[in-house]
Design an enzyme around this catalytic site. Structure first.
Site, PDB file in Angstrom:
ATOM      1  N   ILE A  32      31.866  42.341  44.019  1.00  0.00           N
ATOM      2  CA  ILE A  32      30.818  41.341  44.182  1.00  0.00           C
ATOM      3  C   ILE A  32      31.225  40.302  45.215  1.00  0.00           C
ATOM      4  O   ILE A  32      30.411  39.870  46.040  1.00  0.00           O
ATOM      5  CB  ILE A  32      30.503  40.681  42.828  1.00  0.00           C
ATOM      6  CG1 ILE A  32      29.833  41.692  41.893  1.00  0.00           C
ATOM      7  CG2 ILE A  32      29.602  39.457  43.011  1.00  0.00           C
ATOM      8  CD1 ILE A  32      29.676  41.211  40.470  1.00  0.00           C
ATOM      9  N   TYR A 181      39.160  39.661  28.297  1.00  0.00           N
ATOM     10  CA  TYR A 181      38.483  39.482  29.591  1.00  0.00           C
ATOM     11  C   TYR A 181      37.222  38.639  29.427  1.00  0.00           C
ATOM     12  O   TYR A 181      37.003  37.672  30.174  1.00  0.00           O
ATOM     13  CB  TYR A 181      38.125  40.837  30.193  1.00  0.00           C
ATOM     14  CG  TYR A 181      37.198  40.710  31.385  1.00  0.00           C
ATOM     15  CD1 TYR A 181      37.687  40.321  32.624  1.00  0.00           C
ATOM     16  CD2 TYR A 181      35.825  40.948  31.260  1.00  0.00           C
ATOM     17  CE1 TYR A 181      36.840  40.169  33.711  1.00  0.00           C
ATOM     18  CE2 TYR A 181      34.972  40.807  32.347  1.00  0.00           C
ATOM     19  CZ  TYR A 181      35.478  40.419  33.565  1.00  0.00           C
ATOM     20  OH  TYR A 181      34.633  40.260  34.638  1.00  0.00           O
ATOM     21  N   LYS A 185      36.310  34.863  31.076  1.00  0.00           N
ATOM     22  CA  LYS A 185      35.128  34.528  31.862  1.00  0.00           C
ATOM     23  C   LYS A 185      34.327  33.418  31.190  1.00  0.00           C
ATOM     24  O   LYS A 185      33.751  32.548  31.867  1.00  0.00           O
ATOM     25  CB  LYS A 185      34.258  35.769  32.064  1.00  0.00           C
ATOM     26  CG  LYS A 185      34.931  36.905  32.826  1.00  0.00           C
ATOM     27  CD  LYS A 185      35.370  36.484  34.217  1.00  0.00           C
ATOM     28  CE  LYS A 185      34.204  36.309  35.166  1.00  0.00           C
ATOM     29  NZ  LYS A 185      34.640  36.016  36.550  1.00  0.00           N
TER      30      LYS A 185
END
Length: 328
Positions: A32, A181, A185
């Site tokens: 991204i 994870y 975030k």
């Protein structure tokens, strides 16, 4: 609740010009982050790729220059897991001011065992959150020197179903890679919103915006030689998923809008239009658990302790008091 139907129209393929602006994209060499960098380069902005790997950064820049003739793109070495290296990274930018930083780089481990950085922090939490926390603090004088800079934090849809455990941020008691994870975030997203609250409290011209890419798959992403190329078979197998999710080129759209659109404001959350998973970027209500300001403030204080940095904001002048990174 925020109405999502009143956002101004935005064409992801006809972006406004941004000549003269300088934007740092962490992890801009792949995924991204690469598409954020490519799309911003097409607006005339100077885009700086923050990357650990010089060869990958060179390949990304070659791809951008092929697709965007005259692109103003360069790279700096950035290792978010090495907190002591960040001061040198910021110095290597060699700019008087910075118009935006997109906090995009991240580590996602699929399998055990749990890994730690040299500072003793769990690797995903350290890279995805602590590294960006410390980098932003060191960038604040450059951001404050710009007329209306933006800090754009790339969160994850995976964080929507998670909650932080302030007593186990390093996942020592409960380490599950996907969960760790998602929580890293979520920590990033809490930081982005808390940063904006603190910037507003001192009347800063810097705004902090949180975005997420929805469902962004490699297999639905267009190829960008000399970067790794998606095979025809992989694209065909992923075709049915395109009804629900999208490629990483589209996952970049919310971040690009957050950098460029003057209608975007600090403290907002932006993501894909269709179920938060695919489509054009739109403003969405801040997720309920992200409105927990006490958790965000506690995370901020803990992050200051772990990084050895404490940001003092005073009317558009960001100063950072350095200390020594702490394990914990």
């Amino acid at each position: 609740m925020v109405s999502t139907s009143t956002a101004p129209s935005w064409d992801v393929r006809r972006l406004p010009r941004a000549d003269g602006r300088v934007v740092l994209v962490t992890g801009g060499n792949a995924g991204i982050g690469y598409f954020v960098a490519e799309q911003l380069s097409a607006t005339g902005a100077t885009v700086v790729l923050g990357s650990r790997n010089g060869a990958k950064a060179e390949a990304a820049m070659a791809s951008i220059r092929t697709r965007v003739p005259g692109a103003r793109v360069r790279a700096v070495r950035l290792d978010l897991a090495g907190l002591s290296s960040l001061a040198a990274t910021v110095a290597s930018l060699d700019v008087a001011c910075l118009d935006a930083v997109v906090l995009n780089a991240g580590v996602a481990l699929d399998n055990p065992p749990r890994r730690e950085t040299g500072d003793g922090h769990e690797l995903m939490f350290a890279t995805n959150h602590l590294g960006h926390f410390a980098l932003t603090q060191r960038l604040m004088p450059l951001l404050s020197a710009a007329p209306a800079a933006r800090v754009v934090t790339m969160g994850s849809f995976a964080a929507k179903s998670e909650r932080l455990d302030p007593d186990d941020l390093h996942s020592r008691l409960d380490y599950r890679p996907k969960r760790t994870y998602a929580r890293s975030k979520l920590a990033q997203m809490h930081f982005g919103l808390e940063l904006d609250r603190r910037l507003r409290a001192v009347g800063s011209t810097v705004a902090s915006v949180v975005v997420h890419p929805g469902g962004a798959l490699d297999s639905l992403t267009p190829s960008r030689p000399p970067l790794p190329v998606r095979t025809t078979g992989a694209r065909l197998r992923a075709a049915p998923a395109a009804f629900l999710v999208q490629g990483k080129h589209a996952g970049a759209w919310p971040a690009v809008r957050a950098v460029l659109d003057p209608a975007v404001r600090g403290g907002q959350l932006w993501g894909p239009r269709v179920f938060g998973l695919r489509g054009a970027p739109r403003r969405e209500p801040v997720w309920k658990h992200l409105t927990d300001t006490s958790t965000a403030a506690r995370l901020w204080d803990t992050s200051c302790h772990l990084t050895g940095l404490d940001l003092h904001l005073d009317h558009d002048l960001g100063t950072t008091t350095p200390g020594q990174p702490r394990s914990g």
